[in-house]
Design a protein around this motif. Structure first.
Motif, PDB file in Angstrom:
ATOM      1  N   LEU B 206       0.833  -1.210   0.000  1.00  0.00           N
ATOM      2  CA  LEU B 206       0.000   0.000   0.000  1.00  0.00           C
ATOM      3  C   LEU B 206       0.866   1.259   0.000  1.00  0.00           C
ATOM      4  CD1 LEU B 206      -2.933   1.195   0.315  1.00  0.00           C
ATOM      5  CD2 LEU B 206      -2.456   1.272   2.754  1.00  0.00           C
ATOM      6  N   LEU B 207       0.729   2.047  -1.062  1.00  0.00           N
ATOM      7  CA  LEU B 207       1.507   3.273  -1.153  1.00  0.00           C
ATOM      8  C   LEU B 207       0.749   4.455  -0.560  1.00  0.00           C
ATOM      9  CD1 LEU B 207       4.296   3.881  -2.204  1.00  0.00           C
ATOM     10  CD2 LEU B 207       3.316   4.491  -4.398  1.00  0.00           C
ATOM     11  N   GLY B 208      -0.570   4.376  -0.583  1.00  0.00           N
ATOM     12  CA  GLY B 208      -1.327   5.471   0.003  1.00  0.00           C
ATOM     13  C   GLY B 208      -2.820   5.329  -0.176  1.00  0.00           C
ATOM     14  N   VAL B 209      -3.550   6.037   0.670  1.00  0.00           N
ATOM     15  CA  VAL B 209      -5.004   6.081   0.591  1.00  0.00           C
ATOM     16  C   VAL B 209      -5.399   7.537   0.344  1.00  0.00           C
ATOM     17  CG1 VAL B 209      -7.164   5.716   1.832  1.00  0.00           C
ATOM     18  CG2 VAL B 209      -5.252   4.140   2.170  1.00  0.00           C
ATOM     19  N   ILE B 210      -6.113   7.773  -0.745  1.00  0.00           N
ATOM     20  CA  ILE B 210      -6.549   9.132  -1.059  1.00  0.00           C
ATOM     21  C   ILE B 210      -8.035   9.234  -0.692  1.00  0.00           C
ATOM     22  CG2 ILE B 210      -6.624  10.936  -2.824  1.00  0.00           C
ATOM     23  CD1 ILE B 210      -3.816   9.630  -2.477  1.00  0.00           C
ATOM     24  N   PRO B 211      -8.367  10.108   0.249  1.00  0.00           N
ATOM     25  CA  PRO B 211      -9.769  10.177   0.655  1.00  0.00           C
ATOM     26  C   PRO B 211     -10.642  10.813  -0.425  1.00  0.00           C
ATOM     27  CG  PRO B 211      -8.500  11.907   1.721  1.00  0.00           C
ATOM     28  CD  PRO B 211      -7.516  11.070   0.963  1.00  0.00           C
ATOM     29  N   GLU B 212     -11.893  10.410  -0.456  1.00  0.00           N
ATOM     30  CA  GLU B 212     -12.883  11.091  -1.297  1.00  0.00           C
ATOM     31  C   GLU B 212     -12.869  12.557  -0.894  1.00  0.00           C
ATOM     32  OE1 GLU B 212     -15.728   9.600  -3.451  1.00  0.00           O
ATOM     33  OE2 GLU B 212     -15.451  11.698  -4.001  1.00  0.00           O
ATOM     34  N   SER B 213     -12.686  13.441  -1.841  1.00  0.00           N
ATOM     35  CA  SER B 213     -12.461  14.837  -1.454  1.00  0.00           C
ATOM     36  C   SER B 213     -12.974  15.815  -2.499  1.00  0.00           C
ATOM     37  CB  SER B 213     -10.951  15.041  -1.248  1.00  0.00           C
ATOM     38  OG  SER B 213     -10.654  16.409  -1.128  1.00  0.00           O
ATOM     39  N   THR B 224      -5.172  22.462 -12.069  1.00  0.00           N
ATOM     40  CA  THR B 224      -3.945  22.391 -11.279  1.00  0.00           C
ATOM     41  C   THR B 224      -3.942  21.060 -10.535  1.00  0.00           C
ATOM     42  OG1 THR B 224      -5.159  23.673  -9.654  1.00  0.00           O
ATOM     43  CG2 THR B 224      -3.388  24.807 -10.785  1.00  0.00           C
ATOM     44  N   PRO B 225      -2.894  20.262 -10.670  1.00  0.00           N
ATOM     45  CA  PRO B 225      -2.865  18.975  -9.974  1.00  0.00           C
ATOM     46  C   PRO B 225      -3.171  19.143  -8.484  1.00  0.00           C
ATOM     47  CG  PRO B 225      -1.022  19.133 -11.470  1.00  0.00           C
ATOM     48  CD  PRO B 225      -1.695  20.471 -11.491  1.00  0.00           C
ATOM     49  N   VAL B 226      -3.978  18.243  -7.931  1.00  0.00           N
ATOM     50  CA  VAL B 226      -4.497  18.411  -6.570  1.00  0.00           C
ATOM     51  C   VAL B 226      -3.388  18.425  -5.519  1.00  0.00           C
ATOM     52  CG1 VAL B 226      -4.945  15.939  -6.161  1.00  0.00           C
ATOM     53  CG2 VAL B 226      -6.349  17.658  -5.006  1.00  0.00           C
ATOM     54  N   ILE B 227      -2.229  17.889  -5.855  1.00  0.00           N
ATOM     55  CA  ILE B 227      -1.110  17.851  -4.901  1.00  0.00           C
ATOM     56  C   ILE B 227      -0.627  19.271  -4.570  1.00  0.00           C
ATOM     57  CG2 ILE B 227       0.785  17.665  -6.597  1.00  0.00           C
ATOM     58  CD1 ILE B 227       1.981  15.459  -4.737  1.00  0.00           C
ATOM     59  N   LEU B 228      -0.914  20.231  -5.475  1.00  0.00           N
ATOM     60  CA  LEU B 228      -0.525  21.621  -5.211  1.00  0.00           C
ATOM     61  C   LEU B 228      -1.441  22.294  -4.196  1.00  0.00           C
ATOM     62  CD1 LEU B 228       0.414  22.822  -8.818  1.00  0.00           C
ATOM     63  CD2 LEU B 228       1.963  22.189  -6.958  1.00  0.00           C
ATOM     64  N   ASP B 229      -2.611  21.698  -3.967  1.00  0.00           N
ATOM     65  CA  ASP B 229      -3.525  22.204  -2.945  1.00  0.00           C
ATOM     66  C   ASP B 229      -3.087  21.617  -1.603  1.00  0.00           C
ATOM     67  OD1 ASP B 229      -5.584  23.011  -1.347  1.00  0.00           O
ATOM     68  OD2 ASP B 229      -7.189  22.170  -2.581  1.00  0.00           O
ATOM     69  N   GLU B 230      -2.087  22.284  -0.997  1.00  0.00           N
ATOM     70  CA  GLU B 230      -1.432  21.682   0.169  1.00  0.00           C
ATOM     71  C   GLU B 230      -2.313  21.631   1.403  1.00  0.00           C
ATOM     72  OE1 GLU B 230       2.137  23.979   0.356  1.00  0.00           O
ATOM     73  OE2 GLU B 230       2.883  23.105  -1.512  1.00  0.00           O
ATOM     74  N   LYS B 231      -3.386  22.426   1.399  1.00  0.00           N
ATOM     75  CA  LYS B 231      -4.279  22.407   2.553  1.00  0.00           C
ATOM     76  C   LYS B 231      -5.284  21.268   2.478  1.00  0.00           C
ATOM     77  CE  LYS B 231      -4.124  27.248   3.939  1.00  0.00           C
ATOM     78  NZ  LYS B 231      -3.671  28.005   2.739  1.00  0.00           N
ATOM     79  N   SER B 232      -5.475  20.732   1.291  1.00  0.00           N
ATOM     80  CA  SER B 232      -6.520  19.714   1.126  1.00  0.00           C
ATOM     81  C   SER B 232      -6.048  18.340   1.590  1.00  0.00           C
ATOM     82  CB  SER B 232      -6.937  19.629  -0.341  1.00  0.00           C
ATOM     83  OG  SER B 232      -5.911  19.031  -1.097  1.00  0.00           O
ATOM     84  N   ASP B 233      -7.019  17.523   2.026  1.00  0.00           N
ATOM     85  CA  ASP B 233      -6.681  16.159   2.468  1.00  0.00           C
ATOM     86  C   ASP B 233      -6.116  15.333   1.311  1.00  0.00           C
ATOM     87  OD1 ASP B 233      -9.132  16.269   1.220  1.00  0.00           O
ATOM     88  OD2 ASP B 233     -10.228  15.138   2.746  1.00  0.00           O
ATOM     89  N   ALA B 234      -6.742  15.436   0.132  1.00  0.00           N
ATOM     90  CA  ALA B 234      -6.258  14.647  -1.007  1.00  0.00           C
ATOM     91  C   ALA B 234      -4.849  15.091  -1.415  1.00  0.00           C
ATOM     92  CB  ALA B 234      -7.210  14.776  -2.187  1.00  0.00           C
ATOM     93  N   GLN B 236      -2.547  16.411   0.513  1.00  0.00           N
ATOM     94  CA  GLN B 236      -1.604  15.901   1.521  1.00  0.00           C
ATOM     95  C   GLN B 236      -1.388  14.398   1.360  1.00  0.00           C
ATOM     96  OE1 GLN B 236      -3.056  17.108   5.386  1.00  0.00           O
ATOM     97  NE2 GLN B 236      -3.090  19.252   4.794  1.00  0.00           N
ATOM     98  N   ALA B 237      -2.483  13.697   1.028  1.00  0.00           N
ATOM     99  CA  ALA B 237      -2.361  12.244   0.855  1.00  0.00           C
ATOM    100  C   ALA B 237      -1.440  11.924  -0.321  1.00  0.00           C
ATOM    101  CB  ALA B 237      -3.739  11.622   0.637  1.00  0.00           C
ATOM    102  N   TYR B 238      -1.540  12.690  -1.399  1.00  0.00           N
ATOM    103  CA  TYR B 238      -0.636  12.463  -2.538  1.00  0.00           C
ATOM    104  C   TYR B 238       0.814  12.828  -2.186  1.00  0.00           C
ATOM    105  CZ  TYR B 238      -4.090  11.167  -6.104  1.00  0.00           C
ATOM    106  OH  TYR B 238      -5.023  10.495  -6.850  1.00  0.00           O
ATOM    107  N   SER B 239       0.999  13.866  -1.374  1.00  0.00           N
ATOM    108  CA  SER B 239       2.355  14.206  -0.936  1.00  0.00           C
ATOM    109  C   SER B 239       2.974  13.053  -0.148  1.00  0.00           C
ATOM    110  CB  SER B 239       2.348  15.454  -0.052  1.00  0.00           C
ATOM    111  OG  SER B 239       1.894  16.550  -0.780  1.00  0.00           O
ATOM    112  N   ASP B 240       2.142  12.435   0.700  1.00  0.00           N
ATOM    113  CA  ASP B 240       2.607  11.267   1.454  1.00  0.00           C
ATOM    114  C   ASP B 240       3.006  10.134   0.510  1.00  0.00           C
ATOM    115  OD1 ASP B 240       2.067  12.642   3.738  1.00  0.00           O
ATOM    116  OD2 ASP B 240       0.359  11.417   4.374  1.00  0.00           O
ATOM    117  N   VAL B 241       2.198   9.946  -0.537  1.00  0.00           N
ATOM    118  CA  VAL B 241       2.467   8.879  -1.511  1.00  0.00           C
ATOM    119  C   VAL B 241       3.848   9.070  -2.126  1.00  0.00           C
ATOM    120  CG1 VAL B 241       1.825   8.058  -3.833  1.00  0.00           C
ATOM    121  CG2 VAL B 241       0.064   8.318  -2.072  1.00  0.00           C
ATOM    122  N   ILE B 242       4.144  10.302  -2.529  1.00  0.00           N
ATOM    123  CA  ILE B 242       5.436  10.599  -3.143  1.00  0.00           C
ATOM    124  C   ILE B 242       6.570  10.351  -2.147  1.00  0.00           C
ATOM    125  CG2 ILE B 242       6.869  12.470  -4.085  1.00  0.00           C
ATOM    126  CD1 ILE B 242       4.738  11.341  -5.980  1.00  0.00           C
TER     127      ILE B 242
END
Lengths: 92, 269
Positions: B206-213, B224-234, B236-242
């Motif tokens: 498991l590399l990561g869980v991205i919440p419904e967001s 804009t790719p959602v990973i640039l939205d640093e305040k959002s849960d999704a 942050q989840a993608y940042s964790d994945v990376i």
């Protein structure tokens, strides 16, 4: 989830049903995935040959492929019609 | 050494393009020169998610056919100068991509880029096959839902038998699970397969869980790719994945229902 939900009787959850169905399905699909690709054709041709000599049903023949760590087994099972009072089982 | 990552799923609509855009941006933001390629010939959409749809001049098929050079077709991302996008062609010719052509382009990209992210189309047809064929790593994007899990398993079978690594008896493709559109509240109610359930069925790392967001739709709306939205849960989840993909050890977030007692009693949906 609201206050009301606490008073509702809980049924078997749909998620556990999904998991159960998937486990069965995935196990089945994985086992057939590892079979050699010639298996359906082999089964068809074997049936043709056998039916030249014996009048057997379409579903009277089954070909099973099994695999474990050390060997691969191809099991061929032919059920002959009842009046011939013999049910030979051949394993290749 | 460059690595080729395929983002694949079998099933459509599970978040492959969203994921491709997010992880490509994430890798580039970490300073790795990254290219992201849209393999969905005929249904190009990565350009829209990346917000570069108006800058597309040449595409993947133009490069394969020698009508443009790779440098002419690659679009530099407006947010990150380490990131380049190679858009898909809008041709309806199903045979526009060839194995040799794709292989040649990937070889050329490998000389210049650290990561090459291949955004696979849905299905198991030619585009999906070519997207995964040359891969070193595979991100399997899965929704906690029966048809998605089944298709992911089917895709795993294809990765392990039809890829270049499989055909040439090399070390197999590294496969990672990315569970998307996850809703911890519904899992708690027994309405949705849990992370553990899906992992148990697919037995993947498991590399990561991205919440419904909501942030995912907002991100694609604005290109804009959602990973640039640093305040959002999704995001942050993608940042964790990376971070995890690059070897960092990070605990999984967004798996548990965070709603407090108040929220539970006077529940909002």
């Amino acid at each position: 989830m609201s206050l009301l939900d606490y008073f509702r009787t809980s049924k078997a959850s749909s998620a556990s049903l999904a998991k159960e169905r998937l486990q069965i399905l995935v196990a089945h699909e994985r086992s057939s995935r590892n079979q050699p690709s010639y298996l359906p054709q082999l089964q068809k041709e074997l049936l043709e040959v056998i039916r030249k000599y014996v009048n057997v049903d379409q579903d009277a023949i089954s070909v099973n492929f099994e695999q474990n760590d050390t060997q691969e087994t191809l099991e061929l099972n032919i059920v002959l019609p009842e009046h011939q009072n013999k049910t030979p089982k051949t394993t290749i | 050494m460059a690595r080729i990552i395929v983002v694949t799923s079998g099933k459509g609509g599970v978040g492959k393009t969203t994921t491709s855009a997010a992880i490509a941006m994430g890798l580039a933001k970490k300073g790795h020169k990254t290219a992201v390629i849209d393999f969905d010939v005929g249904l190009r959409n990565l350009d829209l998610i990346m917000g570069c749809e108006r800058r597309v001049v040449y595409d993947f098929v133009n490069v394969i056919n020698g009508e443009a050079s790779l440098n002419q077709a690659l679009i530099r991302d407006k947010n990150c100068n380490q990131l380049y996008i190679l858009p898909a062609s809008q041709t309806r010719d199903k045979d526009a991509l060839s194995q040799e052509g794709v292989g040649k382009i990937l070889d050329e990209l490998k000389r210049d880029f650290k990561y090459i992210v291949c955004d696979s189309p849905a299905g198991i047809e030619k585009g999906a096959h070519l997207a995964m064929y040359f891969a070193d790593d595979a991100f399997i994007v899965t929704n906690p839902e029966v048809s998605s899990v089944r298709d992911s398993d089917r895709m795993l079978g294809i990765l392990s038998s039809k890829s270049r690594r499989a055909e040439q008896n090399e070390e197999p493709i590294k496969e990672y699970l990315l569970l998307t559109r996850y809703s911890p509240e519904r899992v708690k109610l027994g309405e949705m397969l849990s992370v553990d359930d899906v992992q148990e069925i697919l037995s993947l790392h498991l590399l990561g869980v991205i919440p419904e967001s909501k942030s995912v739709l907002n991100a694609s709306n604005s290109g804009t790719p959602v990973i640039l939205d640093e305040k959002s849960d999704a995001g942050q989840a993608y940042s964790d994945v990376i971070a995890r993909y690059l070897g960092e050890d990070r605990p999984h977030r967004f798996i548990d229902d965070k709603k407090g007692l108040f929220g539970k009693l006077f529940g909002r949906k």
